[in-house]
Write an enzyme that holds these catalytic residues in place. Sequence first.
Site, short mmCIF file in Angstrom:
data_model
loop_
_atom_site.label_atom_id
_atom_site.label_comp_id
_atom_site.label_asym_id
_atom_site.label_seq_id
_atom_site.Cartn_x
_atom_site.Cartn_y
_atom_site.Cartn_z
N GLY A 117 114.98 -2.28 -86.22
CA GLY A 117 115.97 -1.57 -85.42
C GLY A 117 117.19 -1.13 -86.20
O GLY A 117 118.19 -0.73 -85.61
N HIS A 164 107.51 -12.99 -82.62
CA HIS A 164 108.38 -11.88 -83.00
C HIS A 164 109.76 -12.43 -83.36
O HIS A 164 110.22 -13.41 -82.76
CB HIS A 164 108.50 -10.88 -81.84
CG HIS A 164 109.16 -9.60 -82.27
ND1 HIS A 164 110.53 -9.49 -82.42
CD2 HIS A 164 108.65 -8.39 -82.63
CE1 HIS A 164 110.81 -8.27 -82.83
NE2 HIS A 164 109.69 -7.58 -82.97
N TRP A 170 107.09 -2.06 -77.05
CA TRP A 170 108.10 -1.40 -76.21
C TRP A 170 109.35 -2.26 -76.04
O TRP A 170 110.36 -1.80 -75.54
CB TRP A 170 107.51 -1.07 -74.83
CG TRP A 170 106.48 0.02 -74.83
CD1 TRP A 170 105.98 0.68 -75.91
CD2 TRP A 170 105.81 0.58 -73.68
NE1 TRP A 170 105.05 1.62 -75.52
CE2 TRP A 170 104.93 1.58 -74.16
CE3 TRP A 170 105.87 0.32 -72.32
CZ2 TRP A 170 104.12 2.32 -73.30
CZ3 TRP A 170 105.06 1.06 -71.45
CH2 TRP A 170 104.20 2.05 -71.95
N LYS A 171 109.25 -3.54 -76.41
CA LYS A 171 110.35 -4.49 -76.19
C LYS A 171 110.81 -4.42 -74.73
O LYS A 171 109.98 -4.19 -73.85
CB LYS A 171 111.48 -4.23 -77.19
CG LYS A 171 110.96 -4.21 -78.65
CD LYS A 171 112.02 -4.30 -79.70
CE LYS A 171 111.38 -4.29 -81.08
NZ LYS A 171 112.33 -4.51 -82.17
N SER A 221 111.54 -0.38 -88.52
CA SER A 221 112.00 1.00 -88.73
C SER A 221 110.90 1.93 -89.23
O SER A 221 111.19 2.91 -89.93
CB SER A 221 113.22 1.04 -89.66
OG SER A 221 114.32 0.37 -89.07
#
Length: 249
Positions: free
Chosen positions: A171, A94, A10-11, A209
């Site tokens: 992203g 990450h 979810w960042k 993505s």
Amino acid sequence: MRTKLIVGNWKMNGNLAANATLLRDLLAEPTATGCDVGVCVPVPYLAQVHALLAGTAIELGAQDLSAHAVGAYTGEVSAAMLKDFGVRYCLVGHSERRQYHGESDVLVADKAKAALAAGITPIVCVGETLAERQAGLTQDVVKRQLAAVIHANGHCISEIVVAYEPVWAIGTGQVASPEQAQAVHALLRLQLQAASPHAERMKILYGGSMNAANAAALLAQVDIDGGLVGGAALKAPDFLSIIAAAQQG
Ligand code: 13P
């Protein structure tokens, strides 16, 4: 045959109301079979999501943890604290942590070790930048990143999950082709084989993505064992479509 694993990252998104709605919509679908599912949520929402996921098939994850066990480390969160809230998975390394917080390969390896010591499965993220890919350095970069984690964790390496996330695909909407991703996954599998007798059961996820439209082709690749999903994990229909693709793949 490795069970597929789909993990939502979810960042730094969400709030109490939006989280409850998203999880309600995810849980409205029949329990996923043939595919493990997790969501990595921001720290303040661990308690909320832990409660909402109790007794469900979706596992709780965190996005980062401290390499230290306890003590004077202002702002950090230990593996034991995450464990208190039922955390099953924790992302480590990450690219957004490596890029914006200067996390080194050695620190990432130590974080993986801290997670393993607490019985949390670290999802170790590796991946090259666009400049590194264009310079022909993809293999060197991902091998170096994984080697640090292997070096620090010895035989425990069998218990990690690896996520290949090309930085240029995160992203951006510019997904790696299934062939590009498979080539790197095969390389990572070879590296795991050299380090662990259990490499054939270890999972290597693809992230960057991944969405409802491209997931099936990626998940059909022999060494792609699941997905680490950012943006598409925030929309229940999209995340459910990716899970469905994994169940078929
Ligand atoms: P996107 O799916 O938004 O590209 O993010 C991928 C990612 O960084 C998951 O950890």
